[in-house]
Design a protein around this motif. Sequence first.
Motif, PDB file in Angstrom:
ATOM      1  N   SER A 167      31.096  14.694  58.322  1.00 52.77           N
ATOM      2  CA  SER A 167      31.949  15.387  59.288  1.00 52.77           C
ATOM      3  C   SER A 167      31.612  14.846  60.672  1.00 52.77           C
ATOM      4  O   SER A 167      30.482  15.010  61.145  1.00 52.77           O
ATOM      5  N   TRP A 168      32.573  14.182  61.295  1.00 51.36           N
ATOM      6  CA  TRP A 168      32.347  13.612  62.623  1.00 51.36           C
ATOM      7  C   TRP A 168      33.484  14.038  63.552  1.00 51.36           C
ATOM      8  O   TRP A 168      34.652  13.849  63.230  1.00 51.36           O
ATOM      9  N   THR A 169      33.118  14.627  64.689  1.00 50.75           N
ATOM     10  CA  THR A 169      34.111  15.133  65.625  1.00 50.75           C
ATOM     11  C   THR A 169      34.275  14.184  66.808  1.00 50.75           C
ATOM     12  O   THR A 169      33.284  13.810  67.456  1.00 50.75           O
ATOM     13  N   ILE A 170      35.501  13.800  67.071  1.00 50.20           N
ATOM     14  CA  ILE A 170      35.832  13.066  68.289  1.00 50.20           C
ATOM     15  C   ILE A 170      35.857  14.086  69.423  1.00 50.20           C
ATOM     16  O   ILE A 170      36.753  14.933  69.495  1.00 50.20           O
ATOM     17  N   ASP A 171      34.855  14.042  70.274  1.00 50.75           N
ATOM     18  CA  ASP A 171      34.660  15.038  71.334  1.00 50.75           C
ATOM     19  C   ASP A 171      35.278  14.512  72.623  1.00 50.75           C
ATOM     20  O   ASP A 171      34.667  13.741  73.360  1.00 50.75           O
ATOM     21  N   ARG A 172      36.490  14.960  72.900  1.00 50.67           N
ATOM     22  CA  ARG A 172      37.247  14.459  74.050  1.00 50.67           C
ATOM     23  C   ARG A 172      36.911  15.260  75.299  1.00 50.67           C
ATOM     24  O   ARG A 172      36.827  16.492  75.259  1.00 50.67           O
ATOM     25  N   ALA A 173      36.715  14.576  76.393  1.00 52.52           N
ATOM     26  CA  ALA A 173      36.372  15.240  77.652  1.00 52.52           C
ATOM     27  C   ALA A 173      37.519  16.121  78.134  1.00 52.52           C
ATOM     28  O   ALA A 173      38.693  15.787  77.963  1.00 52.52           O
ATOM     29  N   GLY A 174      37.183  17.281  78.692  1.00 44.36           N
ATOM     30  CA  GLY A 174      38.171  18.140  79.333  1.00 44.36           C
ATOM     31  C   GLY A 174      38.919  19.058  78.408  1.00 44.36           C
ATOM     32  O   GLY A 174      39.895  19.689  78.810  1.00 44.36           O
ATOM     33  N   THR A 175      38.506  19.153  77.137  1.00 46.69           N
ATOM     34  CA  THR A 175      39.179  20.061  76.212  1.00 46.69           C
ATOM     35  C   THR A 175      38.179  20.631  75.219  1.00 46.69           C
ATOM     36  O   THR A 175      37.213  19.962  74.843  1.00 46.69           O
ATOM     37  N   THR A 176      38.413  21.867  74.811  1.00 43.28           N
ATOM     38  CA  THR A 176      37.587  22.485  73.766  1.00 43.28           C
ATOM     39  C   THR A 176      38.427  22.820  72.539  1.00 43.28           C
ATOM     40  O   THR A 176      37.884  23.292  71.535  1.00 43.28           O
ATOM     41  N   THR A 177      39.726  22.567  72.603  1.00 43.86           N
ATOM     42  CA  THR A 177      40.597  22.770  71.457  1.00 43.86           C
ATOM     43  C   THR A 177      40.258  21.753  70.372  1.00 43.86           C
ATOM     44  O   THR A 177      40.126  20.568  70.649  1.00 43.86           O
ATOM     45  N   LYS A 178      40.100  22.229  69.141  1.00 45.57           N
ATOM     46  CA  LYS A 178      39.694  21.324  68.064  1.00 45.57           C
ATOM     47  C   LYS A 178      40.570  21.521  66.832  1.00 45.57           C
ATOM     48  O   LYS A 178      40.791  22.638  66.390  1.00 45.57           O
ATOM     49  N   TYR A 179      41.034  20.391  66.283  1.00 46.01           N
ATOM     50  CA  TYR A 179      41.778  20.378  65.033  1.00 46.01           C
ATOM     51  C   TYR A 179      41.044  19.496  64.020  1.00 46.01           C
ATOM     52  O   TYR A 179      40.137  18.751  64.376  1.00 46.01           O
ATOM     53  N   ARG A 180      41.455  19.585  62.782  1.00 46.49           N
ATOM     54  CA  ARG A 180      40.735  18.917  61.701  1.00 46.49           C
ATOM     55  C   ARG A 180      41.648  17.980  60.916  1.00 46.49           C
ATOM     56  O   ARG A 180      42.794  18.310  60.606  1.00 46.49           O
ATOM     57  N   VAL A 181      41.103  16.808  60.566  1.00 43.19           N
ATOM     58  CA  VAL A 181      41.695  15.889  59.600  1.00 43.19           C
ATOM     59  C   VAL A 181      40.792  15.893  58.373  1.00 43.19           C
ATOM     60  O   VAL A 181      39.584  15.687  58.496  1.00 43.19           O
ATOM     61  N   VAL A 182      41.343  16.140  57.191  1.00 45.11           N
ATOM     62  CA  VAL A 182      40.556  16.140  55.957  1.00 45.11           C
ATOM     63  C   VAL A 182      40.967  14.947  55.108  1.00 45.11           C
ATOM     64  O   VAL A 182      42.160  14.726  54.865  1.00 45.11           O
ATOM     65  N   ALA A 183      39.962  14.179  54.670  1.00 42.94           N
ATOM     66  CA  ALA A 183      40.213  12.985  53.863  1.00 42.94           C
ATOM     67  C   ALA A 183      39.420  13.054  52.565  1.00 42.94           C
ATOM     68  O   ALA A 183      38.211  13.300  52.581  1.00 42.94           O
ATOM     69  N   TYR A 184      40.104  12.858  51.450  1.00 40.23           N
ATOM     70  CA  TYR A 184      39.476  12.810  50.131  1.00 40.23           C
ATOM     71  C   TYR A 184      39.621  11.398  49.571  1.00 40.23           C
ATOM     72  O   TYR A 184      40.663  10.756  49.746  1.00 40.23           O
ATOM     73  N   GLY A 185      38.585  10.932  48.861  1.00 40.91           N
ATOM     74  CA  GLY A 185      38.728   9.614  48.270  1.00 40.91           C
ATOM     75  C   GLY A 185      37.448   9.060  47.702  1.00 40.91           C
ATOM     76  O   GLY A 185      36.477   9.786  47.457  1.00 40.91           O
ATOM     77  N   ASP A 186      37.450   7.741  47.495  1.00 40.86           N
ATOM     78  CA  ASP A 186      36.299   7.045  46.944  1.00 40.86           C
ATOM     79  C   ASP A 186      35.592   6.260  48.046  1.00 40.86           C
ATOM     80  O   ASP A 186      35.572   6.672  49.202  1.00 40.86           O
ATOM     81  N   SER A 187      35.025   5.113  47.695  1.00 39.91           N
ATOM     82  CA  SER A 187      34.208   4.370  48.653  1.00 39.91           C
ATOM     83  C   SER A 187      34.998   3.807  49.826  1.00 39.91           C
ATOM     84  O   SER A 187      34.422   3.490  50.865  1.00 39.91           O
ATOM     85  N   ILE A 188      36.299   3.668  49.682  1.00 38.55           N
ATOM     86  CA  ILE A 188      37.093   3.141  50.784  1.00 38.55           C
ATOM     87  C   ILE A 188      37.073   4.119  51.960  1.00 38.55           C
ATOM     88  O   ILE A 188      36.659   3.776  53.065  1.00 38.55           O
ATOM     89  N   TYR A 189      37.511   5.347  51.733  1.00 41.11           N
ATOM     90  CA  TYR A 189      37.470   6.336  52.810  1.00 41.11           C
ATOM     91  C   TYR A 189      36.029   6.707  53.184  1.00 41.11           C
ATOM     92  O   TYR A 189      35.761   7.132  54.308  1.00 41.11           O
ATOM     93  N   ALA A 190      35.086   6.526  52.249  1.00 43.45           N
ATOM     94  CA  ALA A 190      33.687   6.823  52.557  1.00 43.45           C
ATOM     95  C   ALA A 190      33.125   5.891  53.619  1.00 43.45           C
ATOM     96  O   ALA A 190      32.169   6.241  54.310  1.00 43.45           O
ATOM     97  N   GLY A 191      33.696   4.702  53.735  1.00 38.30           N
ATOM     98  CA  GLY A 191      33.123   3.705  54.626  1.00 38.30           C
ATOM     99  C   GLY A 191      31.916   3.029  54.005  1.00 38.30           C
ATOM    100  O   GLY A 191      30.975   2.647  54.697  1.00 38.30           O
ATOM    101  N   TYR A 192      31.956   2.851  52.692  1.00 37.90           N
ATOM    102  CA  TYR A 192      30.844   2.269  51.949  1.00 37.90           C
ATOM    103  C   TYR A 192      30.509   0.874  52.472  1.00 37.90           C
ATOM    104  O   TYR A 192      31.397   0.056  52.721  1.00 37.90           O
ATOM    105  N   ASN A 193      29.202   0.617  52.621  1.00 33.50           N
ATOM    106  CA  ASN A 193      28.757  -0.667  53.144  1.00 33.50           C
ATOM    107  C   ASN A 193      27.619  -1.277  52.324  1.00 33.50           C
ATOM    108  O   ASN A 193      26.870  -2.121  52.818  1.00 33.50           O
ATOM    109  N   GLY A 194      27.467  -0.822  51.091  1.00 39.67           N
ATOM    110  CA  GLY A 194      26.413  -1.321  50.237  1.00 39.67           C
ATOM    111  C   GLY A 194      25.172  -0.458  50.240  1.00 39.67           C
ATOM    112  O   GLY A 194      24.264  -0.664  49.434  1.00 39.67           O
ATOM    113  N   SER A 195      25.105   0.518  51.131  1.00 42.42           N
ATOM    114  CA  SER A 195      23.932   1.383  51.242  1.00 42.42           C
ATOM    115  C   SER A 195      24.149   2.692  50.480  1.00 42.42           C
ATOM    116  O   SER A 195      25.271   3.201  50.416  1.00 42.42           O
TER     117      SER A 195
END
Length: 344
Positions: free
Chosen positions: A17-45
Amino acid sequence: MAFGSAASASTLNQNVSWTIDRAGTTTKYRVVAYGDSIYAGYNGSTTNAAKFSAPTVDAEYLSALWNADIESVRRTKSGAVASDIYNNKIVAERSYMQNASTRAVTFEMCGNDGLQARTAFKKQTGTCNYSGMDAAVNNCKTYVAAAMDYINANAYAGVKVKVISNLHYPGYAADNVQSTCKDATTGATINLRDKFLPKLAAMNYWMCEYARQKGFQCADNFAQYMGADYDSNGDGQIDSDALRYVSGDSEASYLTRITSTLKATLRDANAHFVSASSSFDYIQSDDTHPTYTGGTVTAGLFGGTTGSGAPRYTSFAGGKSPIWNQYGHERMGWAVSTYNPASP
């Protein structure tokens, strides 16, 4: 068909879970992603993954578009086949998309179904048996449709956009070899790439076609990765645009376009040409997973990161970051972002 796996015989939860913390706002919305190693950002580790995998790249675009903080929730399982992602991520972890802050849901699957079928086929001797590849296509169709139906029925009512990402073809150059088995009809070996490409194309067609039928958008990563960003064959179309699924296309028409009419324009994404003289590498050294930039986060055996950080870019001229076409994950995240609604 190594379309997105860490390993064919094991799986690894890589949740972030990583939040893009934009300056000057506290309003927060969510993007949910399901998947395998592609969406995981797999890098061999087994312990870390790309911070800016495609869903978090999309969150950065949304943050600028909506002038809001965007939480990118990635519920992913490297090495998982489509049924595993459906049952153990989308269904079992539905609470993440049911949260009232959720405005976008995206998923990808089927890569490991293809990988396992390819691995098994490459080991064949004697007479070729194609049933494993056919089963991979059918399983993909079954669980893609089920996933869309389940997300439609269970996601928060305020969700504004739902996107599926289809499959690129890593190993496109490496698969241009003959099989060790022989076709029952001809008695000859077959070209692996010529056999795998139609199966991949069938998976991709049904991802986009089910999306059309069920209220999803389809980010056509096959076209984005495998076609150049200029007109290489003089047909008046940029290659990456010409390869895209066209709404209402029949399966036969789409397969003919990909496997015959425009096949000569397909290129291995290790060298994705953005012009006739300039290219970028979209695939890591494992010849499977997308390249990325922006560092890593803990994801794997020691749990997953929950954190936040400022956006790398606060605005996007023409809806594109300066590196939108330079890395595999940046390109995929941009493709998903093209469907972002103007307001939350």
